[in-house]
Design a protein around this motif. Sequence first.
Motif, PDB file in Angstrom:
ATOM      1  N   UNK A 134       0.853  -1.251   0.095  1.00 21.87           N
ATOM      2  CA  UNK A 134      -0.023  -0.040  -0.215  1.00 21.87           C
ATOM      3  C   UNK A 134       0.964   1.285  -0.230  1.00 21.87           C
ATOM      4  N   UNK A 135       1.952   1.167  -0.620  1.00 22.51           N
ATOM      5  CA  UNK A 135       2.877   2.446  -0.724  1.00 22.51           C
ATOM      6  C   UNK A 135       3.779   2.562   0.409  1.00 22.51           C
ATOM      7  N   UNK A 136       3.722   1.619   1.280  1.00 16.20           N
ATOM      8  CA  UNK A 136       4.804   1.695   2.430  1.00 16.20           C
ATOM      9  C   UNK A 136       5.802   0.952   2.416  1.00 16.20           C
ATOM     10  N   UNK A 137       7.196   1.055   2.103  1.00 20.77           N
ATOM     11  CA  UNK A 137       8.209   0.215   2.018  1.00 20.77           C
ATOM     12  C   UNK A 137       8.654  -0.678   3.372  1.00 20.77           C
ATOM     13  N   UNK A 138       8.631  -2.013   3.127  1.00 18.70           N
ATOM     14  CA  UNK A 138       8.787  -2.783   4.385  1.00 18.70           C
ATOM     15  C   UNK A 138      10.061  -3.480   4.193  1.00 18.70           C
ATOM     16  N   UNK A 139      10.773  -3.420   2.905  1.00 18.62           N
ATOM     17  CA  UNK A 139      12.129  -4.135   2.692  1.00 18.62           C
ATOM     18  C   UNK A 139      12.847  -3.542   1.608  1.00 18.62           C
ATOM     19  N   UNK A 140      14.149  -3.382   1.963  1.00 19.04           N
ATOM     20  CA  UNK A 140      14.980  -2.900   0.678  1.00 19.04           C
ATOM     21  C   UNK A 140      16.234  -3.496   0.598  1.00 19.04           C
ATOM     22  N   UNK A 141      16.614  -3.496  -0.426  1.00 16.55           N
ATOM     23  CA  UNK A 141      18.380  -4.007  -0.753  1.00 16.55           C
ATOM     24  C   UNK A 141      18.642  -3.138  -1.938  1.00 16.55           C
ATOM     25  N   UNK A 142      19.903  -2.827  -2.210  1.00 19.09           N
ATOM     26  CA  UNK A 142      20.494  -2.049  -3.036  1.00 19.09           C
ATOM     27  C   UNK A 142      21.455  -2.786  -3.699  1.00 19.09           C
ATOM     28  N   UNK A 143      21.522  -2.714  -5.271  1.00 21.34           N
ATOM     29  CA  UNK A 143      22.475  -3.445  -5.921  1.00 21.34           C
ATOM     30  C   UNK A 143      23.696  -2.393  -6.254  1.00 21.34           C
ATOM     31  N   UNK A 144      24.729  -2.538  -6.008  1.00 20.76           N
ATOM     32  CA  UNK A 144      25.934  -1.588  -6.214  1.00 20.76           C
ATOM     33  C   UNK A 144      26.026  -1.302  -7.756  1.00 20.76           C
ATOM     34  N   UNK A 145      26.568  -0.104  -7.982  1.00 19.46           N
ATOM     35  CA  UNK A 145      26.739   0.298  -9.380  1.00 19.46           C
ATOM     36  C   UNK A 145      27.935  -0.240 -10.081  1.00 19.46           C
ATOM     37  N   UNK A 146      28.222  -0.454 -11.158  1.00 19.68           N
ATOM     38  CA  UNK A 146      29.552  -1.036 -11.558  1.00 19.68           C
ATOM     39  C   UNK A 146      30.407   0.496 -11.853  1.00 19.68           C
ATOM     40  N   UNK A 147      31.594   0.198 -11.510  1.00 19.24           N
ATOM     41  CA  UNK A 147      32.353   1.394 -11.347  1.00 19.24           C
ATOM     42  C   UNK A 147      33.703   1.400 -12.445  1.00 19.24           C
ATOM     43  N   UNK A 148      33.903   2.261 -13.226  1.00 17.96           N
ATOM     44  CA  UNK A 148      34.959   2.451 -14.213  1.00 17.96           C
ATOM     45  C   UNK A 148      36.071   3.257 -13.569  1.00 17.96           C
ATOM     46  N   UNK A 149      37.300   2.837 -13.546  1.00 18.75           N
ATOM     47  CA  UNK A 149      38.555   3.593 -13.378  1.00 18.75           C
ATOM     48  C   UNK A 149      38.816   4.572 -14.257  1.00 18.75           C
ATOM     49  N   UNK A 150      38.280   5.777 -13.935  1.00 18.68           N
ATOM     50  CA  UNK A 150      38.352   6.948 -14.879  1.00 18.68           C
ATOM     51  C   UNK A 150      39.699   7.611 -14.934  1.00 18.68           C
ATOM     52  N   UNK A 151      40.631   7.355 -13.798  1.00 22.91           N
ATOM     53  CA  UNK A 151      41.715   8.072 -13.639  1.00 22.91           C
ATOM     54  C   UNK A 151      42.922   7.063 -14.153  1.00 22.91           C
ATOM     55  N   UNK A 152      42.690   5.787 -14.600  1.00 25.87           N
ATOM     56  CA  UNK A 152      43.773   4.919 -14.831  1.00 25.87           C
ATOM     57  C   UNK A 152      44.855   5.214 -15.687  1.00 25.87           C
ATOM     58  N   UNK A 153      44.431   6.070 -16.861  1.00 26.18           N
ATOM     59  CA  UNK A 153      45.432   6.271 -17.651  1.00 26.18           C
ATOM     60  C   UNK A 153      46.123   7.309 -17.330  1.00 26.18           C
ATOM     61  N   UNK A 154      45.971   8.143 -16.161  1.00 29.27           N
ATOM     62  CA  UNK A 154      46.873   9.360 -15.978  1.00 29.27           C
ATOM     63  C   UNK A 154      47.941   8.700 -14.984  1.00 29.27           C
ATOM     64  N   UNK A 155      49.165   9.482 -15.161  1.00 33.19           N
ATOM     65  CA  UNK A 155      50.448   9.094 -14.553  1.00 33.19           C
ATOM     66  C   UNK A 155      50.953  10.517 -13.851  1.00 33.19           C
ATOM     67  N   UNK A 156      51.030  10.591 -12.441  1.00 33.68           N
ATOM     68  CA  UNK A 156      51.826  11.733 -11.906  1.00 33.68           C
ATOM     69  C   UNK A 156      50.728  13.068 -12.167  1.00 33.68           C
ATOM     70  N   UNK A 157      51.247  14.165 -12.157  1.00 28.92           N
ATOM     71  CA  UNK A 157      50.597  15.339 -12.355  1.00 28.92           C
ATOM     72  C   UNK A 157      49.921  15.839 -11.240  1.00 28.92           C
ATOM     73  N   UNK A 158      48.811  17.235 -11.440  1.00 33.58           N
ATOM     74  CA  UNK A 158      48.308  17.497 -10.649  1.00 33.58           C
ATOM     75  C   UNK A 158      47.056  16.935 -10.133  1.00 33.58           C
ATOM     76  N   UNK A 159      46.728  16.614  -8.702  1.00 36.00           N
ATOM     77  CA  UNK A 159      45.512  15.829  -8.055  1.00 36.00           C
ATOM     78  C   UNK A 159      44.241  16.218  -8.705  1.00 36.00           C
TER      79      UNK A 159
END
Length: 217
Positions: A169-194
């Motif tokens: 009836x619109x009332x949440x009684x149970x919940x689970x979350x599936x975590x998002x896939x994550x891509x390493x967007x900084x993997x190609x960077x070497x050194x430099x400014x943080x």
Amino acid sequence: TTPSVSYELVLKNGNIGKIFSASELPTSDQYTEIREPWVQLTILTPAKYLGGILEMVSRRRGIHKNTNYISENRVEILYEIPLAEIIVDFHDKLKSVSSGYASLSYEFLEMRPGDLVKLDILVAGELVSALARIVPRDQSAEEGRRLVTKLKELLPREWFKVSLQAAIGGKIIAREDIAALKKDVTGYLYGGDITRKMKLREKQKRGKKKMLARGKV
């Protein structure tokens, strides 16, 4: 989808309606009573499995009526039980608890009123009508947790977080979350400014928010 049984509804105007799935159940202000089919269940089993079978049937809302010893080692057990409790996996569980030796039969008794509610399942905020079911009110929280936990195991991960919710009836009684896939967007960077890495991660966060708002499962 899981197998279901038909239910009778006593409507506010006094008419009797019939539904064949939980998705057909109207809002609670349109009916006064839900009736479900009950059957007489007969189980034949070796006596040494009697305790395990009695415990299993009692957990499924069974009402024990009689126990007859046909012979020294063979027992006939009579129960009254809702049909919905035995149509899915009851036979498999009975064979498991009796090492395959027990057998069963049943016959329809009558439609009986019950304290039943509609349990809805939402995936990423969207109602999935095929997963809805009608359950006893006192078992709804446990059944809701069981369903969302099972879905978490079955559904593949997306690039955004997916929420799985069970609701009444619109009332949440149970919940689970599936975590998002994550891509390493900084993997190609070497050194430099943080700060460059920080900018890329912030951009990724904004993208995740957009996907969460628009994403479908």
